[in-house]
Design a protein around this motif. Structure first.
Motif, mmCIF file in Angstrom:
data_model
loop_
_atom_site.group_PDB
_atom_site.id
_atom_site.type_symbol
_atom_site.label_atom_id
_atom_site.label_comp_id
_atom_site.label_asym_id
_atom_site.label_seq_id
_atom_site.Cartn_x
_atom_site.Cartn_y
_atom_site.Cartn_z
ATOM 1 N N GLU A 22 -2.360 -10.780 -13.939
ATOM 2 C CA GLU A 22 -3.607 -11.524 -14.003
ATOM 3 C C GLU A 22 -3.844 -12.365 -12.749
ATOM 4 O OE1 GLU A 22 -3.483 -13.546 -17.727
ATOM 5 O OE2 GLU A 22 -3.930 -11.727 -18.860
ATOM 6 N N LYS A 23 -3.312 -11.883 -11.650
ATOM 7 C CA LYS A 23 -3.552 -12.538 -10.350
ATOM 8 C C LYS A 23 -3.922 -11.456 -9.347
ATOM 9 C CE LYS A 23 -0.409 -16.469 -10.810
ATOM 10 N NZ LYS A 23 0.107 -16.278 -12.163
ATOM 11 N N ASP A 24 -4.584 -11.880 -8.267
ATOM 12 C CA ASP A 24 -4.836 -10.917 -7.190
ATOM 13 C C ASP A 24 -3.571 -10.822 -6.352
ATOM 14 O OD1 ASP A 24 -7.415 -10.381 -7.951
ATOM 15 O OD2 ASP A 24 -8.217 -12.096 -6.833
ATOM 16 N N PHE A 25 -2.988 -9.630 -6.321
ATOM 17 C CA PHE A 25 -1.716 -9.454 -5.624
ATOM 18 C C PHE A 25 -1.881 -8.328 -4.593
ATOM 19 C CE2 PHE A 25 2.329 -7.103 -5.309
ATOM 20 C CZ PHE A 25 3.140 -8.108 -4.825
ATOM 21 N N THR A 26 -1.615 -8.657 -3.376
ATOM 22 C CA THR A 26 -1.740 -7.661 -2.318
ATOM 23 C C THR A 26 -0.349 -7.209 -1.894
ATOM 24 O OG1 THR A 26 -3.693 -8.826 -1.539
ATOM 25 C CG2 THR A 26 -2.710 -7.205 -0.031
ATOM 26 N N THR A 68 -4.825 -4.375 -2.795
ATOM 27 C CA THR A 68 -4.868 -5.546 -3.668
ATOM 28 C C THR A 68 -4.930 -5.087 -5.119
ATOM 29 O OG1 THR A 68 -5.979 -6.853 -1.996
ATOM 30 C CG2 THR A 68 -6.150 -7.628 -4.281
ATOM 31 N N HIS A 69 -4.019 -5.626 -5.887
ATOM 32 C CA HIS A 69 -3.941 -5.248 -7.304
ATOM 33 C C HIS A 69 -4.325 -6.451 -8.162
ATOM 34 C CE1 HIS A 69 -1.537 -1.598 -6.395
ATOM 35 N NE2 HIS A 69 -1.063 -2.358 -5.396
ATOM 36 N N ARG A 70 -4.968 -6.169 -9.261
ATOM 37 C CA ARG A 70 -5.142 -7.204 -10.299
ATOM 38 C C ARG A 70 -4.626 -6.566 -11.588
ATOM 39 N NH1 ARG A 70 -7.153 -12.121 -10.739
ATOM 40 N NH2 ARG A 70 -7.670 -12.834 -12.837
ATOM 41 N N ASP A 97 -2.941 -0.891 -15.212
ATOM 42 C CA ASP A 97 -2.881 -1.573 -13.905
ATOM 43 C C ASP A 97 -1.442 -1.677 -13.419
ATOM 44 O OD1 ASP A 97 -5.586 -1.942 -14.287
ATOM 45 O OD2 ASP A 97 -5.365 -3.992 -15.049
ATOM 46 N N CYS A 122 -3.899 -6.424 -15.192
ATOM 47 C CA CYS A 122 -4.248 -7.025 -16.484
ATOM 48 C C CYS A 122 -3.817 -6.138 -17.643
ATOM 49 C CB CYS A 122 -5.743 -7.261 -16.578
ATOM 50 S SG CYS A 122 -6.315 -8.482 -15.392
#
Lengths: 646, 317
Positions: free
Chosen positions: A310-314, A320-322, A328, A324
């Motif tokens: 549940e965070k924007d992770f690059t 960039t992954h989100r 994902d 949830c």
């Protein structure tokens, strides 16, 4: 001083070998007495001392010195005509002291006359006067004591049942005969109607782990005149629970509810229980056993929880992954594996070894398969209304159709969430009762130290300060962790198995009490409560709700239908005017997970116009791309043996 | 060759000469001399005593009562050599109600017995202040500690008989019908109204009224048999009708094992009723009054009267 008492039925006797003590004494009665094991009696001494006791043992014998004398008298013929005189016979009873008046100095029971207890005597003997008649009264009716043609209601002290003085209730008994579930249903009815408002608000969460027992708490059951009379005596209105909410996961198809309460007339009150990645990840310890989780895996899961979900992770490769949902998460894993493969850097990613990452991936993604129906990978969540629990409401979480792992997850998460909210004082009620059957499965006395057991131990030992009260039931008390049962302030026993009664936990009971327990009829219980110095037997009426097996006959579960029909059926429970054809038109072209999400949102919102809401939630269908042949360049993954693949 | 023991050799000799073996256990004390070993009998039923089969046991009629009495005494102190005896007597009648024995009538008395003539005025006054009945045990001017105790014991026995008599009279008066079984001879009660409903059950056989073949027949009755009814003198004038009854087999146990003598007032029906009354007594063999050593002759209701009275005695036990 309580001068009024029933006629004398016995007399206390004591010899040097069998003296009268402060806690126990013997008395005799006529042979045709109404007295029995569990009866409450009163000893009336001329000096003014009154002793109240419960009968725990009874013996009978004649003046026959040896059986041989009877053989001689009958001249060896058992069928010989009996003599004209009966031998002198004695009925000798053992009484265990409940209370003495005056209480100090504590003295041996006087050699005085014995009478059956009156209604007032029962109240005083069981120390109920301190919490039934006081200004801050908190007596909860648990049943009716009967003895010698007299009956009297028996109350438990709310402060010792729901805390803070002591808390928790445990009930034991063999399946089918001990009426464990009935007893709890009746007692919750009693509690919801009589728990004083000044002591706070309460709610109950019942985990239904087998069968339809708890599926019809809001439906009235049949009662006999005897039951109604008992309800009248106890001051309880025999009516089913008014505020009941059911929560059940879906079946593997994601639309049919996995519960026996799926009849179309009742389905509206069942809310889907659907959790996503976040809900599961917080309780990964429940789902992953000790062999799965080592320090490295734990560290990686913590990393995912803290930095990714549940965070924007690059990642290192610019994507960039989100994360949830499980889908994902799967995409993230693929990205990591492909990135490492493409760069050929090493087998490590952010200090985590690729084998550890693969292991965690396998375990986590397997969860969505093993708990299918409960855990979705589309991000939709439907949960208990933590934070808005209503006073005197019952929430039944029906996990009967799920496998053990999923049941453990539900139980752990629900209880943990209750605890979190109670700690923050924002649950909506001040006290919540959690009813769990088959406690021996969740908190066994032996076996591995699971997360569920640790949590139950924690509730048992500290729950009363929070208002989190455990009502546990099991067949064999001896198989439940002794700290769990030991912390239960109130214990109920239905009919017990003799082998169970032979275990050390029952040594304090007399042989006669054990026999009574082993033959206890339905609707009777033995109670131990902090105010009662000895166990007391009571009768209780049938609960005023539809029994599970009868309910299933009256409201047969809906047949499992295909996806489209299931959607129609569920929307129809919200609005009977909905036309099936219209629903089917709406969902054409939509992905199944989108339909599920829209359906879930509609059920949760319960809008006036369910179809319109559903249509809006569904949105515009996304055209599916037809893929023909291979597109683009395929990357061959580095062949790494996955020792944890399952 | 094996040498047989003396006991076996004697038994062999008895059997060889047509005798019957069996008797008492080992004894150590020589019995007291019998005060009245013989009496006289007058045949009523048969010319010679015969063994009559009684038939099947039969319960006694409803309303049958059972009487017994007890006595207790002890020397509380002495004035000089004069013993001061505290005595207690009690008597009761138990009857059956739904097969259970319960008390119908009872009396008890606690008293002082002493040789009043030998006491000073002050000693007498002090004893009178006890508010207990004071009875004179008599005695000569010459003191004799043992004889004085015997005399006091006679007073106790006399009071017990009177207590029994009072209970019997009450019982007979209150119940115009029904039998009363008393422990011992009926001689003291022959003059009472209703004496014809009193049945004496005698367990001891110190006085033998029969002799010769009659005695042998009576003493060797088989179980379930009675002797012919005969009359015996109770004192100079009065008579009682009586017969022997064997309650239990006596083989190997001694002549008197299970042998009782029943006594009735001298009424014509006595001879006719003998077998029926005997059948009542046979039915009383069960329940057995063991472990009382007299179980072969003591019927259970009589033992229960004793037990009841003993339980009433309290501190005297």
């Amino acid at each position: 001083m309580r001068p009024d008492h029933n006629p004398t039925i016995g007399r206390v006797v004591a010899t040097e070998a069998m003296p009268s003590g402060t806690h126990q004494f013997q008395f005799w009665t006529a042979t045709d007495t109404d007295l029995g094991i569990g009866a409450i009696v009163r000893v009336n001494d001329d000096s003014g001392r009154i002793v109240y006791a419960v009968v725990t043992d009874g013996r009978s014998y004649s003046d026959l010195a040896t059986p041989l004398h009877d053989v001689v008298a009958a001249e060896g013929d058992p069928a010989a005509k009996r003599g004209p005189t009966r031998r002198t016979e004695v009925r000798l009873w053992t009484g265990a002291v409940l209370r003495q008046e005056p209480e100090e100095p504590l003295q041996p029971v006087p050699l005085a006359a014995v009478s059956l207890a009156t209604k007032e005597d029962v109240e005083f003997a069981l120390r109920m006067d301190s919490y039934v008649r006081s200004e801050t009264a908190g007596g909860i009716p648990i049943g009716i004591y009967t003895g010698g043609g007299m009956s009297a209601p028996v109350y438990l002290d709310a402060d010792f049942l729901l805390g803070p003085e002591s808390a928790h209730l445990n009930i034991s008994g063999v399946s089918g005969l001990a009426t464990k579930t009935s007893a709890v249903e009746f007692f919750l009815t009693s509690m919801f109607q009589t728990f004083p408002a000044h002591k706070g608000s309460i709610a109950a969460v019942c985990i239904n782990v087998k069968g339809p027992d708890l599926c019809f708490l809001d439906q009235p059951g049949e009662l006999t005149d005897v039951d109604r009379e008992m309800y009248g005596q106890l001051g309880i209105d025999p009516r089913p629970f008014e505020h009941v909410c059911y929560h059940a996961p879906f079946k593997a198809d994601g639309v049919n509810l996995n519960t026996l309460r799926s009849h179309h007339e009742l389905a509206k009150s069942v809310q889907p229980l659907v959790w996503g990645l976040r809900e599961v990840l917080d309780y990964h310890e429940v789902l992953l056993n000790r062999d799965d989780i080592d320090a490295k895996s734990d560290a990686f899961i913590d990393f995912l929880t803290d930095r990714v979900v549940e965070k924007d992770f690059t990642d290192e490769w610019g994507t960039t992954h989100r994360v949830c949902t499980f889908s994902d998460l799967e995409r993230l894993f693929r990205s990591i594996f492909e990135g490492l493969e493409a760069t050929g850097r090493s087998d490590m990613w952010r200090t985590h070894h690729i084998a550890t990452i693969r292991k965690v991936r396998n375990r986590l993604l397997n969860i969505s398969t093993r708990c299918k129906g409960l855990v979705t990978d589309d991000g939709s969540v439907s949960d208990l209304p933590f934070g808005s629990f209503e006073d005197r409401s019952v929430h039944v979480v029906d996990v009967a159709g799920m496998d053990q792992l999923a049941q453990d997850l539900v139980f752990t998460r629900v209880v943990s969430k209750l605890r979190e909210h109670l700690e923050r004082r924002d649950l909506g009620v001040e006290c919540v009762i959690v009813f769990v059957d088959e406690l021996n499965k969740y908190a066994p006395g032996d076996g591995p130290d699971t997360y569920v057991r640790k949590m139950l131990l924690d509730i048992s030992e500290r729950g009363r300060y929070l208002g989190l009260v455990l009502f546990g039931a099991q067949q064999f008390r001896s198989q439940v962790h002794r700290r769990v049962v030991g912390n239960a302030g109130t214990t109920l026993y239905g009919r017990m198995d003799m082998d169970e009664l032979a275990t050390p936990g029952y040594q304090v009971l007399s042989p006669a009490t054990k026999i009574k327990l082993a033959t206890l009829p339905k609707g009777e219980l033995m109670i131990r409560h902090p105010h009662f110095t000895q166990p007391v037997f009571v009768r209780f009426p049938r609960p005023p709700i539809l029994p599970g097996p009868v309910g299933v006959q009256k409201f047969p579960p809906a047949k499992e239908v295909d996806f489209e029909d299931a959607v129609v059926m569920q929307l129809s429970t919200l609005d009977r005017r909905i036309l099936p054809g219209r629903v089917k038109e709406l969902i054409v072209g939509h992905r199944d997970d989108a339909v599920r999400r829209a359906l879930l949102a509609t059920r949760r919102a319960q809008p006036d116009d369910a179809l319109a809401f559903f249509e809006a939630a569904l949105g515009t269908p996304v055209a599916r791309e037809q893929v023909t042949g291979s597109v683009g360049k395929t990357t061959r993954l580095k062949q790494v043996e996955d020792p944890y693949a399952s | 060759m094996v040498t047989r023991s003396a006991g076996h050799r004697i038994r062999d000799a008895i059997l060889a000469a047509n005798g019957k073996v069996g008797g008492s256990s080992v004894l150590t004390h020589v019995p007291q001399p019998l005060t009245r070993p013989f009496g006289s009998a007058e045949q009523l039923e048969h010319e010679c005593v015969e063994a009559v089969a009684v038939g099947e046991p039969k319960a006694s009629p409803r309303g049958t009562g059972f009487l017994d009495g007890i006595q207790r005494y002890s020397v509380v102190g002495r004035f000089g050599l004069v013993p001061v005896v505290r005595g207690y007597v009690a008597a009761a009648v138990l009857g059956r109600r739904n097969e259970n024995l319960c008390v119908r009538h009872q009396v008890s008395e606690e008293f002082v017995a002493t040789s009043i003539g030998r006491l000073s005025g002050e000693q007498l006054r002090e004893l009178e202040n006890t508010r207990l009945p004071l009875y004179d045990s008599g005695g000569d001017d010459r003191e004799h500690p043992i004889l004085d105790m015997h005399l006091a014991a006679r007073v106790v026995e006399d009071r017990r008989e009177r207590a029994e008599q009072r209970v019997i009279l009450s019982y007979l008066r209150d119940r115009p019908e029904g039998w009363l079984v008393v422990d011992g001879s009926i001689a003291p009660y022959l003059a009472e109204d209703g004496a014809s409903r009193i049945l004496g059950l005698i367990k001891s056989h110190e006085t033998q009224f029969l002799e010769g073949e009659d005695l042998r027949t009576a003493m060797t009755l088989p179980v379930g048999h009675r002797s012919s009814v005969f009359a015996r003198r109770t004192n100079g004038r009065d008579k009682a009708y009586t017969w022997y009854l064997r309650l239990w087999p006596w083989d190997d146990r001694g002549l008197l094992h299970g042998l009782v003598r029943l006594e009735l007032a001298p009424v014509d029906e006595a001879v006719v009723q003998a077998s029926e009354i005997s059948a009542w007594m046979l039915s009383e063999r069960s329940p057995l009054s063991a472990p009382d050593s007299r179980w072969d002759r003591l019927i259970y209701p009589m033992r229960q009267v004793e037990s009841y009275l003993r339980a009433q005695v309290g501190e005297w036990l």
